[in-house]
Design an enzyme around this catalytic site. Sequence first.
Site, PDB file in Angstrom:
ATOM      1  N   GLY A   1       3.532   2.373  10.983  1.00 41.38           N
ATOM      2  CA  GLY A   1       3.263   1.531  12.143  1.00 41.38           C
ATOM      3  C   GLY A   1       3.038   0.066  11.791  1.00 41.38           C
ATOM      4  N   ALA A   2       2.135  -0.175  10.860  1.00 41.55           N
ATOM      5  CA  ALA A   2       1.788  -1.550  10.541  1.00 41.55           C
ATOM      6  C   ALA A   2       0.957  -1.580   9.263  1.00 41.55           C
ATOM      7  CB  ALA A   2       0.979  -2.163  11.682  1.00 41.55           C
ATOM      8  N   MET A   3       0.743  -2.805   8.749  1.00 41.57           N
ATOM      9  CA  MET A   3      -0.009  -2.938   7.493  1.00 41.57           C
ATOM     10  C   MET A   3      -0.933  -4.144   7.551  1.00 41.57           C
ATOM     11  SD  MET A   3      -0.635  -1.819   4.479  1.00 41.57           S
ATOM     12  CE  MET A   3      -1.897  -2.638   3.530  1.00 41.57           C
ATOM     13  N   GLU A   4      -2.168  -3.907   7.121  1.00 46.90           N
ATOM     14  CA  GLU A   4      -3.261  -4.874   7.320  1.00 46.90           C
ATOM     15  C   GLU A   4      -3.371  -5.947   6.239  1.00 46.90           C
ATOM     16  OE1 GLU A   4      -3.711  -1.554   6.492  1.00 46.90           O
ATOM     17  OE2 GLU A   4      -5.378  -1.318   5.085  1.00 46.90           O
TER      18      GLU A   4
ATOM     19  N   GLU B   1       0.860  -1.190   0.000  1.00 47.80           N
ATOM     20  CA  GLU B   1       0.000   0.000   0.000  1.00 47.80           C
ATOM     21  C   GLU B   1       0.895   1.239   0.000  1.00 47.80           C
ATOM     22  OE1 GLU B   1      -2.798   0.294   3.229  1.00 47.80           O
ATOM     23  OE2 GLU B   1      -3.744   2.048   2.357  1.00 47.80           O
TER      24      GLU B   1
ATOM     25  N   GLU C   1      -9.782   4.208   6.292  1.00 44.18           N
ATOM     26  CA  GLU C   1      -8.952   4.665   7.406  1.00 44.18           C
ATOM     27  C   GLU C   1      -9.737   5.438   8.464  1.00 44.18           C
ATOM     28  OE1 GLU C   1      -6.386   3.283   7.985  1.00 44.18           O
ATOM     29  OE2 GLU C   1      -5.615   2.577   6.056  1.00 44.18           O
TER      30      GLU C   1
ATOM     31  N   HIS D   1      -9.337  -3.697  10.162  1.00 40.58           N
ATOM     32  CA  HIS D   1      -9.315  -3.509   8.704  1.00 40.58           C
ATOM     33  C   HIS D   1      -9.807  -4.749   7.958  1.00 40.58           C
ATOM     34  CE1 HIS D   1      -7.788   0.369   7.604  1.00 40.58           C
ATOM     35  NE2 HIS D   1      -6.613   0.250   8.188  1.00 40.58           N
TER      36      HIS D   1
ATOM     37  N   HIS E   1      -6.416  -1.938  15.327  1.00 39.93           N
ATOM     38  CA  HIS E   1      -6.668  -1.213  14.074  1.00 39.93           C
ATOM     39  C   HIS E   1      -6.457  -2.127  12.857  1.00 39.93           C
ATOM     40  CE1 HIS E   1      -6.583   2.503  11.526  1.00 39.93           C
ATOM     41  NE2 HIS E   1      -5.816   1.728  10.764  1.00 39.93           N
ATOM     42  N   GLU E   2      -5.315  -2.798  12.818  1.00 43.34           N
ATOM     43  CA  GLU E   2      -5.032  -3.644  11.649  1.00 43.34           C
ATOM     44  C   GLU E   2      -6.024  -4.803  11.579  1.00 43.34           C
ATOM     45  OE1 GLU E   2      -3.170  -2.094   9.734  1.00 43.34           O
ATOM     46  OE2 GLU E   2      -2.259  -0.788  11.235  1.00 43.34           O
TER      47      GLU E   2
END
Length: 862
Positions: free
Chosen positions: A259-262, A120, A318, A299, A295-296
């Site tokens: 931070g992170a990716m879903e 992304e 988001e 998603h 959060h992830e």
Amino acid sequence: MTHKPQAKFLKDYQPPSHQVDHIDLKFDLSPQKTVVTANYRLTAKNQTSTVVLDGVELKLLSLKVNGEVHTDYQVTDTQLKINDIPDTFELEVQTEIAPELNTSLEGLYLSDGAYCTQCEAEGFRKITYFFDRPDVLATYTVTVIGDSSLPYLLSNGNKVDSGQLENGKHFVTWEDPFKKPSYLFALVAGEFDLLEDGFKTKSGRDVKLQIFVDKGNLSKAPHAMESLKKAMKWDEERFDLEYDLDIYMIVAVDFFNMGAMENKGLNVFNSACVLANQETATDRDYHIIESIVGHEYFHNWTGNRVTCRDWFQLSLKEGLTVFRDQEFSSDLGSRALNRIDAVNAIKTHQFAEDAGPMAHPIRPEKVIEMNNFYTVTVYNKGAEVIRMMHTLLGEQGFQKGMQLYFDRHDGQAVTCDDFVNAMADATGTDLSQFKLWYSQSGTPKLKVTTQYNVDQKQFQIEIEQLHAAQDPVQLPLHIPIAIELLDADGERVEVTHPEMRDGRVIELKDVKQRFVFEQINEAPIPVLLEDFSAPCTLEFDYTTTQLCHISKFASSDYVRWEALQQLYTQQIRAHVESGADKFEISSDLSEVLKNLFENKPEDLAILAEYITVPNFDSLSASYEQVPVEALCKAIDSLELQIAQILKVHLTAFYFGTQDSGSISAGDVAIRALKNKSLYYLALIDEDVSEALGKQADSTNMTYKLGALRSAINANHNLADELMSNFDKQWNHDLLVMDKWFALQASNKSDTCIDTILSLFDHPCFDKSNPNRVRALVGTFARANPKQFHREDGTGYKLLADLISELNQPNPQNASRIITPFLSFKRFDEQRQSLMRAQLERLSRIENLSDDLFEKIDKALNL
Ligand code: B3K
Ligand code: ZN
């Protein structure tokens, strides 16, 4: 500037030319020559004999159409155009990439020897030629081949095959049954320690949970695992949403741009957002990890099952997912504290973005580099917009809307309008005017006047909405405004109004509206925009006495905090305006402060927030020209006075309270208030030396860091020694050292810049690691206004030098840290010209990335 990249516009959206139902990918991994073979069938949606695919930095090895070598094609820097093709055909495209040389941390790259991906927004095009856009959804089969140094070969979905190959390598094949856009693709390969657990979904399915961390870090993974299980349970209970695959994996890597990716079923996380134990992580870290893991995970439905039609719709996933993670944290912990966090993010960062050259609506209309739009506006203001719908529809109505949204759009790529339509249709609410929140940028200002009529026992509130002139079309918005009226005894006045929701929310739809409340027996004190019910600024002439009254009697902790913030802001403003050397805090406020300690709230963490002064950025938002020195001085002076007023109380609390060393909310609160107490006491009192030393020796990182922060901020003579001890103790753990780098960068004393320059050579520092850069230089530019805005311009030079160095290796990271320069026009002439000079210098860099170009161009040309 030499090169002018092209912007894309929302209005130009065109559906994809072809459909792809399934893609088969094979990766033969090698640091310099990874061979990627992609096979997929394309079906034209309209008559055409060509197809254009995205691809960047790829070496094309071979191209076959229906199994035959195809030679009629053109390759550019960003695209592959294949000519002379039938309506439907099988494409096989083989490309070569070099993960080891990929420093952008986008596409397939190496993080400390482990292969990982970040796709992304548009990173898949650095892996193979494809329609790298979110509205092309396909199922994926992925085979990863690696040598024995890579025991784990991971991708999205379920593992369906694995085995040894003749050349000593091994392979694993993964199948993801859910259609997804390319940005959710992930691959990870490396050697890790693995923490395993399981979760039974509410329908009784067993899901395997796995967290992969660097060797030796297993003991720091349980908190992330617990957070994941809590998130899965919460989403079932509050949103009725269940996980859909048989396995959920999280991999922690050290080199990561955010931070992170879903990615579907295979989240990749910055190790800073996974690893925690009490010795290495602060209570704040624990909280952030829980919220990002949530959060992830959230998603999976809001983002993955229903995704975005195009990147302009980013807030669809988001804004909604931030709202969901905020609710998760609020349901599990303190709602007031979480609200304070969310409001601080808006007031400190989002209002500044709105006031600067990068201002954009939560659904932007024009983008050069998509990575530049993962902003506080899209995320946090986006979440506030969702929250306003929640306020207008109520929890039940909102959940009905969510249900309809999934019924209508599961498996699709949709728009923000589709989301609002589902909310409106499910509840029979007219949200057409509300949709303007998606297309208008800027912070609305609410100008309020009130009037009380004794004879008629009427209280009138007149509200006008004002919009920044910068946008050409600014229509009145539909704004939910929560209010509360307090009487002289601090009791809540029951109000009725024909158009009021839940006895607290009025809806402003016109430019100016008057709301009349009947049967009000005495002139009340209004609490306006309660709970920050809309992301607006409020202009209302509260007197100090009124704010003190609210801070004493308001019915919620959040409102009390807000009133105190306004009181501090008033005091600081008055001091800045007077230009005097000293100022004395109002005696009313002084009484309120003492009162807070004499009648402590149940939640001590809230008390720590009550006595926290607004930061430089949120205060500077209300000045046309930011008075740097005067503001820094006023903040220092206010803190000093708070410390003096509360000295006895803080001392009693600090020395008389013990936590029991757990991460329960109660213990976290005690540590927060003790740290705050020590911070204030250090400002006024040398006698805390022993306490500082003792606390710095604690095995609890929250305490340890609290002591160091207090010492540095107070310029205490122990500071150097404590910092040096910390370095010796922790230089084997880079994530811990980030805290130390950040402390060095927040040092207000004049030696700060020299220290930072020398720290570039510290054995733990590494400019290619975004966490290090953010800790040292990001903190300096964001949180040390006194040194960053030095009149000699050395602070600006430091930042610009680093941006220039990062431009090529890592454009995303370079572009992220430029933010403090963008609002240069809000400073005095001298600072403006110094910052402008740095921006102009940056604009002339050879090979300036699109990321930096977009921001610099806007800043200089607006
Ligand atoms: N969706 C990712 C962010 C991707 C950023 C790309 N530059 C993380 C998140 O918001 O959950
Ligand atoms: Zn997100």
